[in-house]
Write a protein that holds these residues in place. Structure first.
Motif, PDB file in Angstrom:
ATOM      1  N   ARG A 281       0.839  -1.215   0.000  1.00 38.49           N
ATOM      2  CA  ARG A 281       0.000   0.000   0.000  1.00 38.49           C
ATOM      3  C   ARG A 281       0.869   1.258   0.000  1.00 38.49           C
ATOM      4  O   ARG A 281       0.641   2.199  -0.784  1.00 38.49           O
ATOM      5  CB  ARG A 281      -0.916  -0.027   1.222  1.00 38.49           C
ATOM      6  CG  ARG A 281      -1.989   1.077   1.251  1.00 38.49           C
ATOM      7  CD  ARG A 281      -1.514   2.407   1.842  1.00 38.49           C
ATOM      8  NE  ARG A 281      -0.836   2.293   3.110  1.00 38.49           N
ATOM      9  CZ  ARG A 281      -1.428   2.291   4.305  1.00 38.49           C
ATOM     10  NH1 ARG A 281      -2.742   2.374   4.388  1.00 38.49           N
ATOM     11  NH2 ARG A 281      -0.704   2.210   5.418  1.00 38.49           N
ATOM     12  N   ASN A 285       1.137   4.502  -2.788  1.00 38.59           N
ATOM     13  CA  ASN A 285       0.452   5.718  -2.341  1.00 38.59           C
ATOM     14  C   ASN A 285       0.583   6.871  -3.327  1.00 38.59           C
ATOM     15  O   ASN A 285      -0.398   7.545  -3.654  1.00 38.59           O
ATOM     16  CB  ASN A 285       1.000   6.148  -0.971  1.00 38.59           C
ATOM     17  CG  ASN A 285       0.126   5.651   0.162  1.00 38.59           C
ATOM     18  OD1 ASN A 285      -1.003   5.208  -0.052  1.00 38.59           O
ATOM     19  ND2 ASN A 285       0.651   5.706   1.381  1.00 38.59           N
ATOM     20  N   ASN A 286       1.790   7.109  -3.806  1.00 41.81           N
ATOM     21  CA  ASN A 286       1.997   8.255  -4.695  1.00 41.81           C
ATOM     22  C   ASN A 286       1.455   8.012  -6.098  1.00 41.81           C
ATOM     23  O   ASN A 286       1.113   8.962  -6.806  1.00 41.81           O
ATOM     24  CB  ASN A 286       3.489   8.598  -4.771  1.00 41.81           C
ATOM     25  CG  ASN A 286       4.021   9.169  -3.472  1.00 41.81           C
ATOM     26  OD1 ASN A 286       3.271   9.750  -2.694  1.00 41.81           O
ATOM     27  ND2 ASN A 286       5.311   8.995  -3.226  1.00 41.81           N
ATOM     28  N   GLN A 288      -1.298   6.103  -6.978  1.00 41.65           N
ATOM     29  CA  GLN A 288      -2.762   6.141  -6.999  1.00 41.65           C
ATOM     30  C   GLN A 288      -3.339   5.417  -8.221  1.00 41.65           C
ATOM     31  O   GLN A 288      -3.959   6.038  -9.101  1.00 41.65           O
ATOM     32  CB  GLN A 288      -3.249   7.587  -6.970  1.00 41.65           C
ATOM     33  CG  GLN A 288      -2.948   8.326  -5.679  1.00 41.65           C
ATOM     34  CD  GLN A 288      -3.731   7.754  -4.491  1.00 41.65           C
ATOM     35  OE1 GLN A 288      -4.949   7.660  -4.525  1.00 41.65           O
ATOM     36  NE2 GLN A 288      -3.015   7.343  -3.452  1.00 41.65           N
ATOM     37  N   ASP A 290      -5.640   3.170 -10.793  1.00 40.31           N
ATOM     38  CA  ASP A 290      -7.068   2.921 -11.010  1.00 40.31           C
ATOM     39  C   ASP A 290      -7.409   1.457 -10.779  1.00 40.31           C
ATOM     40  O   ASP A 290      -8.547   1.120 -10.473  1.00 40.31           O
ATOM     41  CB  ASP A 290      -7.466   3.290 -12.450  1.00 40.31           C
ATOM     42  CG  ASP A 290      -7.195   4.742 -12.770  1.00 40.31           C
ATOM     43  OD1 ASP A 290      -7.508   5.597 -11.932  1.00 40.31           O
ATOM     44  OD2 ASP A 290      -6.660   5.017 -13.861  1.00 40.31           O
ATOM     45  N   LEU A 312      -6.109  -0.304  -0.032  1.00 38.10           N
ATOM     46  CA  LEU A 312      -5.890   0.452  -1.264  1.00 38.10           C
ATOM     47  C   LEU A 312      -7.119   1.213  -1.735  1.00 38.10           C
ATOM     48  O   LEU A 312      -7.022   2.201  -2.460  1.00 38.10           O
ATOM     49  CB  LEU A 312      -5.419  -0.494  -2.382  1.00 38.10           C
ATOM     50  CG  LEU A 312      -3.999  -1.045  -2.226  1.00 38.10           C
ATOM     51  CD1 LEU A 312      -3.753  -2.178  -3.208  1.00 38.10           C
ATOM     52  CD2 LEU A 312      -2.974   0.070  -2.456  1.00 38.10           C
ATOM     53  N   THR A 314      -9.156   0.542  -4.037  1.00 39.62           N
ATOM     54  CA  THR A 314      -9.236   0.526  -5.490  1.00 39.62           C
ATOM     55  C   THR A 314      -9.392  -0.922  -5.912  1.00 39.62           C
ATOM     56  O   THR A 314      -9.028  -1.822  -5.136  1.00 39.62           O
ATOM     57  CB  THR A 314      -7.958   1.152  -6.111  1.00 39.62           C
ATOM     58  OG1 THR A 314      -8.173   1.464  -7.480  1.00 39.62           O
ATOM     59  CG2 THR A 314      -6.762   0.240  -5.979  1.00 39.62           C
TER      60      THR A 314
END
Length: 367
Positions: A281, A285-286, A288, A290, A312, A314
């Motif tokens: 995770r 983080n940076n 992101q 989809d 996450l 996502t």
């Protein structure tokens, strides 16, 4: 699926840091094409596995022990290739090359870096009658790179989408991520331990090879104080490019982290699962993403996938839903790297490894 004569055929062989077996694929490969024609997984005999794991840490008489393992592994690789071809109805002369990663026993990425894999390519080539491409990592390291991870260019070919930010997460003994931003490969690195510590802990206490479905980890609550201790390791705060292995995240490392913690065994296992999930995770983080695609043995750990999904926020799915079963992604990558070597195409990605330039990877050994 194209006929067997349309495109050259390659075998990919992989034994990873989990040291749990030999994965083999037979694939037809072209510039814009990859399809599997056969797959096979063979166990590594327990005595050989023990010898490999012993070589992953410094010890006495290493050169002689490594020499024996080098030849034994080559024999098992050859048997695996022969069985794979028999099952697929393919003869050795129809295969252009075998991409053999070998079994890593040392990976030292800090300059002057080197990486050592066992599995004698000469013996494998002679036994199968097929050219072997091996030693994929050291050219990248000679160019100042980490020599790992090497699979992101293959991930780009299979999984990149022009309208999505996709992260491919391989959870083997170690875990690594590939970052694909609207069709472009923008990064990739080892996040830290994948299954290696969870496997080691359950082997130590229950003599089981792995925590099936993550059931043992799911049976307890993780300890937040221990998790903080584990995540304090400097590797997790080191910027990419970076890579790691059993040399760092070993049972000895874990025992040192546990020295000031007195916890039930199941709580420790739950916390080790959290370590893998949180380190992945944090690595994403940076970026992101989809969508997160999972491959490697960790794709079968239901508890770990649930924790990743929760952390996450996502979609987290198997690579199987995107064209390639998670068990075969790494072996397939080394078939692809063998294809790249035979075609004279670059196999590394400097944006991932930190190498000074792209390079053709691997050495060819003829039968």
């Amino acid at each position: 699926m194209p006929s067997k004569t349309e495109l050259p055929l390659f075998i990919g062989l992989m034994t990873g840091t989990s040291v749990d077996g030999i994965d083999a694929v037979l694939a037809s490969i072209g510039d814009d094409h990859f399809s599997l024609l056969g797959t096979l997984s063979q166990p590594i005999p327990a005595p050989l596995r023990d010898d490999i794991l012993a070589l992953c840490q410094p010890g006495s008489n290493e050169i002689d022990r490594a020499g024996r393992v080098n030849l034994q592994l080559a024999g098992h690789y050859a048997n695996t290739c022969q069985t794979l071809l028999t099952q697929a109805g393919i003869t050795p002369d129809q295969v252009r090359a075998i991409g053999c990663h070998g079994q890593t026993i040392r990976h030292r990425p800090q300059p002057p870096g080197f990486s050592v894999q066992l599995g004698c390519p000469d013996s494998l080539a002679v036994a199968t009658g097929i050219p072997v491409v091996s030693n994929f990592r050291n050219k990248d390291m000679a160019l100042g790179g980490q020599g790992a991870p090497l699979v992101p260019p293959f991930h780009r070919q299979l999984f990149a989408r022009p309208d999505q930010r996709i992260a491919v997460v391989n959870i083997g003994g170690m875990a690594n991520v590939t970052l694909l931003d609207t069709g472009q490969l923008t990064g990739g690195f080892d996040t830290g331990p994948g299954n290696v510590l969870m496997d080691s802990w359950i082997q130590q206490h229950y003599q089981q090879a792995y925590d099936r479905n993550g059931d043992w980890a799911a049976s307890a609550q993780p300890d937040s104080t221990l998790l903080t201790t584990l995540l304090d390791d400097p590797y997790f705060h080191q910027p990419p490019p970076k890579s790691t292995g059993r040399e760092r995240f070993s049972r000895d490392w874990l025992n040192a982290q546990l020295a000031n913690h007195s916890l039930p065994d199941d709580v420790i296992q739950a916390t080790l699962a959290e370590l893998t999930a949180h380190s992945i995770r944090d690595a994403l983080n940076n970026f992101q993403p989809d969508h997160v695609l999972i491959c490697g043995g960790g794709a079968h750990n239901r508890h770990l996938l649930e924790r990743l999904q929760a952390l996450l926020n996502t979609p987290v799915t198997s690579t199987a839903e995107h064209g390639l079963h998670p068990d075969w992604v790494e072996a397939a990558a080394f078939a692809w790297l063998a294809w790249a070597r035979m075609e004279g195409k670059a196999g590394n990605a400097p944006v991932v490894t930190g190498a000074s330039r792209e390079a053709v990877l691997g050495q060819i050994t003829l039968p």
